[in-house]
Design a protein around this motif. Structure first.
Motif, short mmCIF file in Angstrom:
data_model
loop_
_atom_site.label_atom_id
_atom_site.label_comp_id
_atom_site.label_asym_id
_atom_site.label_seq_id
_atom_site.Cartn_x
_atom_site.Cartn_y
_atom_site.Cartn_z
N UNK A 31 0.82 -1.21 0.00
CA UNK A 31 0.00 0.00 0.00
C UNK A 31 0.86 1.25 0.00
N UNK A 32 1.88 1.28 0.84
CA UNK A 32 2.74 2.45 0.95
C UNK A 32 3.57 2.64 -0.30
N UNK A 33 4.16 1.55 -0.82
CA UNK A 33 5.00 1.66 -2.01
C UNK A 33 4.19 2.17 -3.21
N UNK A 34 2.99 1.65 -3.39
CA UNK A 34 2.19 2.09 -4.54
C UNK A 34 1.78 3.55 -4.40
N UNK A 35 1.46 3.98 -3.19
CA UNK A 35 1.09 5.38 -2.99
C UNK A 35 2.29 6.30 -3.19
N UNK A 36 3.46 5.89 -2.70
CA UNK A 36 4.65 6.71 -2.89
C UNK A 36 5.00 6.83 -4.37
N UNK A 37 4.87 5.74 -5.09
CA UNK A 37 5.21 5.77 -6.52
C UNK A 37 4.26 6.64 -7.32
N UNK A 38 3.04 6.79 -6.83
CA UNK A 38 2.07 7.63 -7.53
C UNK A 38 2.13 9.09 -7.10
N UNK A 39 2.93 9.37 -6.06
CA UNK A 39 3.05 10.74 -5.55
C UNK A 39 4.16 11.47 -6.29
N UNK A 40 4.12 11.42 -7.63
CA UNK A 40 5.21 11.96 -8.45
C UNK A 40 5.41 13.46 -8.22
N UNK A 41 4.32 14.17 -8.03
CA UNK A 41 4.44 15.63 -7.88
C UNK A 41 5.17 16.00 -6.60
N UNK A 42 4.97 15.19 -5.56
CA UNK A 42 5.58 15.50 -4.27
C UNK A 42 6.95 14.85 -4.10
N UNK A 43 7.20 13.78 -4.86
CA UNK A 43 8.46 13.05 -4.71
C UNK A 43 9.20 13.00 -6.05
N UNK A 44 9.32 14.12 -6.69
CA UNK A 44 9.95 14.18 -8.00
C UNK A 44 11.37 13.63 -7.94
N UNK A 45 11.65 12.65 -8.77
CA UNK A 45 13.00 12.11 -8.86
C UNK A 45 13.30 10.99 -7.89
N UNK A 46 12.36 10.59 -7.03
CA UNK A 46 12.61 9.51 -6.08
C UNK A 46 12.25 8.15 -6.68
N UNK A 47 13.09 7.19 -6.39
CA UNK A 47 12.78 5.81 -6.72
C UNK A 47 12.44 5.07 -5.43
N UNK A 48 11.38 4.27 -5.46
CA UNK A 48 10.91 3.56 -4.27
C UNK A 48 11.16 2.07 -4.44
N UNK A 49 11.81 1.46 -3.47
CA UNK A 49 12.07 0.02 -3.51
C UNK A 49 11.68 -0.60 -2.18
N UNK A 50 11.21 -1.84 -2.25
CA UNK A 50 10.86 -2.60 -1.04
C UNK A 50 11.44 -4.00 -1.20
N UNK A 51 12.74 -4.15 -1.00
CA UNK A 51 13.39 -5.44 -1.26
C UNK A 51 13.01 -6.51 -0.25
N UNK A 52 13.06 -7.75 -0.69
CA UNK A 52 12.92 -8.88 0.22
C UNK A 52 14.28 -9.16 0.84
#
Length: 273
Positions: A31-52
């Motif tokens: 839930x958090x990863x998908x929301x962060x990835x869609x928050x492009x306007x607020x997180x311009x240039x960030x890559x989000x990863x959730x490794x195992x």
């Protein structure tokens, strides 16, 4: 994940890395990863990863192939090791993931923009890393649960295995989560370890490395696994740059209160980048 990491590097991106706790996997951040990835306007240039982490999520290793906490944290360390010079990541650790974040900050302090502890175990620079785990279990108001810890091998060369019990999962981890997320958690959790045997013989994290990294603690007020009182004790014991809190969050805050967790992470990424 590798292709997207390469694309992010090509754009000079910064990184947010979400680190799961024991028995869980990167899936717990969905839930958090998908929301962060869609928050492009607020997180311009960030890559989000959730490794195992090793022997977690869809990682193919068995627990018996992961003898140390450093081995377990290896996938996170590999991600940081691969970042080009000058690039930094905001590390967000949940539960046991706080110790993985601390180890990453110890080994790669120059690559950590901020270490974020979300209802997580946060070590200090005085005691062995196991200390915060043991103190939580020794609390006067600690409630015994049906969690199971047992030896992996007869000669004790491997750390004891650990698995959350059904009652603890329902009443102490996911008690404010939806029935769907509780079902998901029960379906996907794997036997893991707290690596106490290994963490007890490790030296404290250093002030020059882990101690130098900026830290934020996010208190989850309805957590029954690491209660608010103990979360705040860890902050008193090892002061941080900032304390945030989420009301209505159980231990699995990324599932029970994902919007609030996302807001905290975005605020931190903006301030500590």
């Amino acid at each position: 994940m590798e292709a997207s990491m390469e694309a992010a590097r090509g754009s000079g991106a910064k990184h947010i890395i979400l680190v799961h706790g024991a028995c869980h996997g990167g899936w717990s951040w969905y839930k958090v990863a998908s929301r962060l990835r869609s928050a492009a306007a607020e997180l311009l240039g960030y890559h989000v990863a959730a490794p195992d982490l090793a022997a977690s999520g869809v990682d193919g290793r068995r627990l018996s192939e992961v003898p140390t906490f450093r081995d377990y944290t290896g996938p996170l360390l590999d991600v940081l090791r691969s970042l080009p010079a000058g690039e930094k990541a905001v590390l967000v650790g949940h539960s046991l993931g706080g110790l993985s974040v601390a180890l990453a900050a110890e080994l790669f302090p120059e690559k950590v923009a901020a270490a974020v502890f979300l209802a997580a175990f946060m070590p200090d620079c005085v005691s062995p890393p196991s200390d915060v785990l043991l103190k939580n279990g020794a609390r006067e108001n600690y409630t015994p649960s049906d969690n199971e810890m047992k030896p992996q091998d007869a000669d004790g060369k491997l750390p004891s295995s650990f698995m959350f019990g059904p009652q603890a999962t329902e009443q102490m981890l996911y008690q404010l989560c939806s029935p769907e997320d509780l079902t998901l958690g029960k379906s996907l959790m794997r036997i893991s370890s707290l690596f106490l045997e290994d963490l007890q013989i490790q030296p404290p994290f250093s002030k020059d490395h882990y101690g130098s990294v900026r830290k934020v603690y996010v208190v989850c007020k309805q957590d029954e696994t690491i209660p608010e009182e103990y979360q705040r004790w860890m902050v008193t014991n090892n002061p941080v740059d900032e304390v945030m809190e989420i009301d209505g969050a159980d231990h699995m805050a990324m599932l029970s209160t994902p919007d609030q967790v996302v807001k905290c992470i975005i605020d931190i990424a903006k301030r500590y980048s």
